[in-house]
Design a protein around this motif. Structure first.
Motif, PDB file in Angstrom:
ATOM      1  N   HIS A 293       0.822  -1.213   0.000  1.00 30.14           N
ATOM      2  CA  HIS A 293       0.000   0.000   0.000  1.00 30.14           C
ATOM      3  C   HIS A 293       0.857   1.265   0.000  1.00 30.14           C
ATOM      4  CE1 HIS A 293      -4.007  -1.733   0.312  1.00 30.14           C
ATOM      5  NE2 HIS A 293      -3.542  -2.608   1.189  1.00 30.14           N
ATOM      6  N   ASP A 294       1.883   1.301   0.818  1.00 28.48           N
ATOM      7  CA  ASP A 294       2.729   2.503   0.887  1.00 28.48           C
ATOM      8  C   ASP A 294       3.410   2.782  -0.449  1.00 28.48           C
ATOM      9  OD1 ASP A 294       2.014   2.818   3.485  1.00 28.48           O
ATOM     10  OD2 ASP A 294       3.868   2.017   4.330  1.00 28.48           O
ATOM     11  N   GLN A 295       3.810   1.728  -1.141  1.00 30.39           N
ATOM     12  CA  GLN A 295       4.454   1.906  -2.444  1.00 30.39           C
ATOM     13  C   GLN A 295       3.486   2.516  -3.455  1.00 30.39           C
ATOM     14  OE1 GLN A 295       5.580  -2.162  -3.048  1.00 30.39           O
ATOM     15  NE2 GLN A 295       7.660  -1.857  -2.235  1.00 30.39           N
ATOM     16  N   LEU A 296       2.231   2.026  -3.429  1.00 33.18           N
ATOM     17  CA  LEU A 296       1.236   2.550  -4.365  1.00 33.18           C
ATOM     18  C   LEU A 296       0.842   3.979  -4.018  1.00 33.18           C
ATOM     19  CD1 LEU A 296      -1.075  -0.544  -4.938  1.00 33.18           C
ATOM     20  CD2 LEU A 296       0.668   0.405  -6.449  1.00 33.18           C
ATOM     21  N   GLU A 297       0.779   4.289  -2.735  1.00 31.75           N
ATOM     22  CA  GLU A 297       0.496   5.676  -2.331  1.00 31.75           C
ATOM     23  C   GLU A 297       1.518   6.618  -2.961  1.00 31.75           C
ATOM     24  OE1 GLU A 297      -1.694   7.333  -0.198  1.00 31.75           O
ATOM     25  OE2 GLU A 297      -2.992   5.565  -0.115  1.00 31.75           O
ATOM     26  N   GLY A 298       2.784   6.228  -2.856  1.00 33.76           N
ATOM     27  CA  GLY A 298       3.837   7.063  -3.425  1.00 33.76           C
ATOM     28  C   GLY A 298       3.754   7.145  -4.931  1.00 33.76           C
ATOM     29  N   LEU A 299       3.543   5.999  -5.596  1.00 37.25           N
ATOM     30  CA  LEU A 299       3.473   5.963  -7.053  1.00 37.25           C
ATOM     31  C   LEU A 299       2.319   6.808  -7.571  1.00 37.25           C
ATOM     32  CD1 LEU A 299       4.092   4.889  -9.896  1.00 37.25           C
ATOM     33  CD2 LEU A 299       2.714   2.859  -9.330  1.00 37.25           C
ATOM     34  N   PHE A 300       1.122   6.612  -7.007  1.00 38.93           N
ATOM     35  CA  PHE A 300      -0.050   7.329  -7.505  1.00 38.93           C
ATOM     36  C   PHE A 300       0.059   8.827  -7.224  1.00 38.93           C
ATOM     37  CE2 PHE A 300      -2.783   3.258  -7.028  1.00 38.93           C
ATOM     38  CZ  PHE A 300      -2.247   2.776  -8.211  1.00 38.93           C
ATOM     39  N   GLY A 301       0.662   9.193  -6.117  1.00 40.13           N
ATOM     40  CA  GLY A 301       0.873  10.615  -5.849  1.00 40.13           C
ATOM     41  C   GLY A 301       1.776  11.260  -6.882  1.00 40.13           C
ATOM     42  N   VAL A 302       2.858  10.567  -7.239  1.00 45.07           N
ATOM     43  CA  VAL A 302       3.766  11.075  -8.272  1.00 45.07           C
ATOM     44  C   VAL A 302       3.039  11.193  -9.607  1.00 45.07           C
ATOM     45  CG1 VAL A 302       5.828  10.546  -9.616  1.00 45.07           C
ATOM     46  CG2 VAL A 302       5.842  10.232  -7.141  1.00 45.07           C
ATOM     47  N   MET A 303       2.240  10.185  -9.947  1.00 43.69           N
ATOM     48  CA  MET A 303       1.507  10.219 -11.217  1.00 43.69           C
ATOM     49  C   MET A 303       0.492  11.364 -11.223  1.00 43.69           C
ATOM     50  SD  MET A 303       2.859   7.814 -13.014  1.00 43.69           S
ATOM     51  CE  MET A 303       1.718   7.512 -14.356  1.00 43.69           C
ATOM     52  N   GLY A 304      -0.137  11.629 -10.075  1.00 41.49           N
ATOM     53  CA  GLY A 304      -1.063  12.761  -9.979  1.00 41.49           C
ATOM     54  C   GLY A 304      -0.351  14.080 -10.172  1.00 41.49           C
ATOM     55  N   ASN A 305       0.832  14.213  -9.574  1.00 42.29           N
ATOM     56  CA  ASN A 305       1.627  15.437  -9.763  1.00 42.29           C
ATOM     57  C   ASN A 305       1.872  15.708 -11.244  1.00 42.29           C
ATOM     58  OD1 ASN A 305       1.869  15.816  -7.013  1.00 42.29           O
ATOM     59  ND2 ASN A 305       3.969  15.086  -6.884  1.00 42.29           N
ATOM     60  N   GLY A 306       2.338  14.691 -11.935  1.00 38.74           N
ATOM     61  CA  GLY A 306       2.683  14.871 -13.341  1.00 38.74           C
ATOM     62  C   GLY A 306       1.488  15.255 -14.194  1.00 38.74           C
ATOM     63  N   LEU A 307       0.321  14.679 -13.901  1.00 37.13           N
ATOM     64  CA  LEU A 307      -0.876  15.031 -14.671  1.00 37.13           C
ATOM     65  C   LEU A 307      -1.237  16.502 -14.484  1.00 37.13           C
ATOM     66  CD1 LEU A 307      -3.160  11.909 -14.065  1.00 37.13           C
ATOM     67  CD2 LEU A 307      -2.087  12.588 -16.222  1.00 37.13           C
ATOM     68  N   LEU A 308      -1.172  16.991 -13.256  1.00 34.90           N
ATOM     69  CA  LEU A 308      -1.495  18.393 -12.997  1.00 34.90           C
ATOM     70  C   LEU A 308      -0.525  19.314 -13.737  1.00 34.90           C
ATOM     71  CD1 LEU A 308      -2.361  18.312  -9.178  1.00 34.90           C
ATOM     72  CD2 LEU A 308      -3.940  18.432 -11.116  1.00 34.90           C
ATOM     73  N   VAL A 309       0.755  18.967 -13.693  1.00 34.46           N
ATOM     74  CA  VAL A 309       1.763  19.791 -14.369  1.00 34.46           C
ATOM     75  C   VAL A 309       1.547  19.764 -15.880  1.00 34.46           C
ATOM     76  CG1 VAL A 309       4.227  20.046 -14.849  1.00 34.46           C
ATOM     77  CG2 VAL A 309       3.459  19.481 -12.528  1.00 34.46           C
ATOM     78  N   LEU A 310       1.312  18.591 -16.423  1.00 33.87           N
ATOM     79  CA  LEU A 310       1.160  18.444 -17.869  1.00 33.87           C
ATOM     80  C   LEU A 310      -0.055  19.210 -18.383  1.00 33.87           C
ATOM     81  CD1 LEU A 310       2.205  17.107 -20.458  1.00 33.87           C
ATOM     82  CD2 LEU A 310       0.820  15.095 -19.891  1.00 33.87           C
ATOM     83  N   SER A 311      -1.097  19.334 -17.564  1.00 30.21           N
ATOM     84  CA  SER A 311      -2.322  20.006 -18.000  1.00 30.21           C
ATOM     85  C   SER A 311      -2.235  21.515 -17.928  1.00 30.21           C
ATOM     86  CB  SER A 311      -3.500  19.545 -17.132  1.00 30.21           C
ATOM     87  OG  SER A 311      -3.430  20.124 -15.828  1.00 30.21           O
ATOM     88  N   ASN A 312      -1.218  22.045 -17.253  1.00 33.63           N
ATOM     89  CA  ASN A 312      -1.216  23.442 -16.861  1.00 33.63           C
ATOM     90  C   ASN A 312      -0.613  24.359 -17.932  1.00 33.63           C
ATOM     91  OD1 ASN A 312      -1.054  25.919 -15.498  1.00 33.63           O
ATOM     92  ND2 ASN A 312      -0.774  24.896 -13.540  1.00 33.63           N
TER      93      ASN A 312
END
Length: 831
Positions: A293-312
């Motif tokens: 679970h902790d690994q996925l929390e980190g992975l999905f958070g990073v992926m969310g960051n990138g999506l926000l940046v890419l859309s901006n």
């Protein structure tokens, strides 16, 4: 150590040994500076070493090439000699003997040609070697120039990163604030996506490469976060709206291309695209492939960051760069090709997957304008399709709204009704869905859509004020002009208990979601003066910047926000402050009657809105004969905090923080005499006497109660109260201008003088006088005003005449507006 800095993105503090950082005189910035200088110099040395090695390889290659030519000349020169025409044989020899004899006859000529040819080959070799050496010398001189320019030269650093000699060192040592170039590009993103898919599918255990991929996305996100904060500190609305305002603060194109190719690779390789990542690592049996679970929390958070940046768009990104699975969910698209909205159950599932990424992203990052506006309005429109009693993870919707409402440009476009959604029509319907849903956080997540308006309304930036005014006006219009929409906002079908525990079965959105009502109240406070201006039937912004709000829609909007007691308190306190200040303004600017009309209009609207809200609460509970009496009791009991506020009793926020934005624009309303802050201090100082608190227990039959006025329902003022308030403000004005000494006031009655928190003496405010706690002060107040004689700057007008004229204007306007609204209310509720 250099390899640690250059191979992947890390924190500088992570590589400093504990025994160093623990030293008392440890200065991380000095260590960073030293590390950066050394890394920069080492990178240049590396680049020079590579050039030397390349030169040596080139020289060896040239030597080998010309050695081969000389050997060939030595062995086969006669063939070349024959081909170039030095020995032309018209009749080819018929045998070896004759050919050999022919060449020997001309041996001297052949040897001379061969020597010339050898010298030519050697000369060519020497020329190529010199050319390579000269190039090396030039590169060496450029390396010297780079060293002389130092590590703060952006082009040099970018060249060293692009050549691979600095790697991640610039980012790791200097951090995102230095805006360092990152060693990523489209090809890196494609390879990273392919590798990440192997980790997701379990084909490859997590290793250093996995962490390198995440570190790269995090590094781009960290740069974006810094650049975004820099944008927030700049004036953001003074450029051509058709041209990007952020051209000087974008990420590098290679960094955007890295994110675009990275997400495109995941979209193509994972079933369901980027939003299908969850299914890759989880099924009904639990986590797969050894993921934790902790690994996925980190992975999905990073992926969310990138999506926000890419859309901006602010950072060089774009909504169209996002993968299709994300865009379809943000738009609530149905079948591919945009054939219409998806089934809301499918959309809720996909939105939950999207929230799994965005909800774990950095809360200081925001998505782009189009992304954010589409997502916010998609949520609102879908909530219209879902009954409140249908189980739904409201926390998911609230989490997504927390992300989508971070972009105030998107919020502005929605509230100003300029946003065009790819699937749904009418931003107003999206607002209805957002406002009427039964949010567990009382609507706090939705409030992010609204909370930028008061600050922008009070901004020094004219364009920011313009945007706030446009958004506020269109917001009021969208939620008041449509009868069906009004009915849905007033009657949500959700039961809410009142303060006595009686369940109101069909509460308004303001009672269901008091946080939304509170932020709408902030909008009203920002334009409170405008709500008192005489309006036309059109929604428009006047030439002086004030808002023109039609009468019925003005009442409807205030009716919404007065449903929340705390918001009603703040609005009543605001009108009390404006009432007091209006006298000062009228005396200073010779506009007393206009100010009296505006403030009386505002108070009549507030009183009428509060009265109709009370009727709304009782309508479903009592028959017609009981309804008005019960409404009065509601006003006395369930909304008693609002009633107390009508007397001015409130130790709440400083009105300067509320904005009163357009009041300053309208004829310098805030520019003369006492300030709003000073007026409020005086009001608050006047309610510190404990005797005033006796009034708080006044019930419906106590004449001291502000709403108990000769049995009339829904009034917070009568003519005698206006007289007292105006007379007190005239006294305060005379003391402030020096035309009356504070000792004169004290001699009349010492209770007419109070002290504020700073110990400054001032005239008492109206609360202690008009509520019965200081009835003995009425006569000395009137005597002081009558004895004041002519007012300064009023062309012979005496103080007592001014108070009479002002009070008459105020009361006449109040009665006219209140009577009109009362007729509307009674007809609407069949009273």
């Amino acid at each position: 150590m250099r390899s640690v800095f250059t191979t992947m993105a890390i924190q500088f503090s992570d590589v400093v040994r504990d025994d160093i950082s623990a030293e008392a005189d440890y200065d991380e910035s000095k260590w960073q500076e030293a590390s950066w200088v050394l890394s920069f110099g080492a990178a240049i040395a590396d680049s020079w070493a590579d050039e030397v090695e390349e030169y040596e390889d080139k020289a060896a290659e040239i030597l080998a090439e010309y050695t081969a030519q000389l050997n060939d000349l030595r062995q086969n020169g006669y063939l070349e000699y024959a081909q170039v025409g030095q020995q032309c044989l018209v009749d080819p020899p018929t045998g070896y003997e004759r050919f050999t004899t022919s060449l020997l006859d001309d041996l001297e000529q052949f040897n001379s040609w061969r020597d010339d040819r050898a010298r030519q080959i050697i000369s060519q070799y020497q020329g190529k070697v010199k050319e390579a050496k000269d190039a090396l010398v030039e590169v060496g001189e450029e390396c010297v120039r780079k060293l002389q320019r130092g590590p703060d030269h952006d082009l040099t650093v970018r060249q060293l990163v692009d050549s691979g000699h600095l790697g991640w060192a610039a980012f790791n040592i200097q951090g995102p604030a230095a805006d360092p170039p990152l060693p990523v590009n489209a090809d890196y993103g494609t390879r990273a996506a392919a590798d990440l898919h192997e980790y997701l599918s379990g084909e490859r255990p997590l290793d250093d490469r996995y962490h390198e991929i995440l570190a790269a996305v995090l590094a781009v996100s960290a740069k974006a976060k810094y650049l975004q904060s820099e944008d927030d500190q700049m004036s953001r609305h003074d450029a051509d709206p058709n041209v990007s305002r952020y051209l000087d603060n974008n990420l590098r194109s290679a960094e955007i291309l890295f994110l675009e190719s990275f997400y495109a690779g995941i979209e193509d390789s994972v079933d369901g695209g980027v939003l299908g990542m969850h299914s890759e690592v989880w099924d009904v049996t639990g986590l797969k492939h050894g993921w934790e679970h902790d690994q996925l929390e980190g992975l999905f958070g990073v992926m969310g960051n990138g999506l926000l940046v890419l859309s901006n768009e602010e950072l060089g990104g774009s909504y169209v760069y996002l993968p299709e699975s994300v865009r379809n969910t943000v738009e609530s698209q149905g079948a591919p090709g945009g054939s219409g909205p998806s089934d809301y159950r499918d959309w809720v599932h996909d939105a939950t997957m999207l929230n799994g990424l965005l909800g774990r992203a950095d809360t200081d990052l925001r998505g782009g304008q189009e992304f954010s506006a589409n997502l916010t309005t998609s949520i609102g429109h879908n909530l219209n399709r879902i009954d409140n009693d249908v189980p739904l993870n409201g926390e998911t919707m609230a989490s997504l709204l927390d992300v989508s409402t971070r972009n105030d440009d998107a919020n502005y476009r929605i509230l100003s009704d300029q946003h065009d959604h790819p699937v749904f029509d009418q931003n107003a319907n999206a607002l209805k869905g957002l406002f009427t849903f039964d949010w567990k956080d009382d609507g706090e997540a939705v409030s992010g859509l609204l909370d930028w308006i008061p600050d922008a309304a009070a901004s020094d930036d004219e364009s920011a004020r313009d945007r706030a005014g446009e958004a506020a006006l269109e917001l009021i219009r969208m939620i008041t002009v449509n009868d069906d929409r009004n009915d849905a906002l007033l009657h949500t079908g959700i039961a809410v208990p009142d303060d006595d525990g009686v369940l109101q079965p069909d509460a308004s959105f303001a009672r269901v979601n008091p946080e939304i009502a509170s932020h709408l109240g902030d909008v009203a406070l920002a334009y409170l003066y405008d709500f008192g201006l005489e309006g036309t039937s059109n929604f428009e912004i006047n030439s002086d910047g004030t808002l023109n709000i039609p009468t019925n829609e003005r009442h409807q909007f205030l009716r919404y926000v007065m449903a929340d007691g705390d918001t009603a308190v703040r609005l009543y306190h605001g009108v009390n402050v404006l009432d007091a200040y209006g006298v000062h303004h009228g005396l200073t600017e010779n506009d007393a009657l206009g100010v009296a009309d505006a403030n009386a209009t505002l108070r009549a609207h507030l009183d009428s809105a509060l009265f109709e809200e009370a009727l709304d609460r009782t309508e479903a509970l009592y028959d017609e004969a009981q309804r008005e009496e019960k409404a009065r009791q509601v006003m006395f009991n369930n909304i008693r905090t609002a009633i107390y506020a009508s007397t001015g009793y409130l130790t709440g926020p400083n009105p300067a923080s509320w904005g009163f934005a357009t009041a300053r624009v309208a004829g310098g309303f805030l520019g003369a005499g006492a300030t709003l802050q000073e007026i409020e201090q005086r009001i608050l100082a006047g309610v510190q006497n404990p005797e005033y608190e006796d009034v708080f227990d006044a019930g419906p039959d106590d004449e001291r109660h502000p709403f108990h006025i000769d049995g009339n329902t829904g009034r917070s003022y009568d003519a005698s109260r206006v007289d007292v308030r105006v007379e007190l403000e005239v006294l305060d004005y005379l003391v402030r201008t020096g035309d009356m000494d504070i000792e004169t006031v004290r001699d009349a009655n010492e209770d007419l003088v109070v002290r504020n928190d700073e110990g400054e003496e001032m005239v008492v405010s109206f609360q202690e006088v008009e509520m019965g706690a200081r009835r003995e002060l009425l006569t000395p107040v009137r005597d002081l005003v009558r004895g004041a004689g002519e007012l300064p700057g009023q062309s012979g007008l005496e103080a007592i005449e001014f108070t009479g004229d002002y009070s008459s204007a105020y009361n006449n306007r109040y009665e006219s507006i209140h009577r009109s609204l009362d007729g509307l209310i009674r007809s609407r509720h069949e009273l």
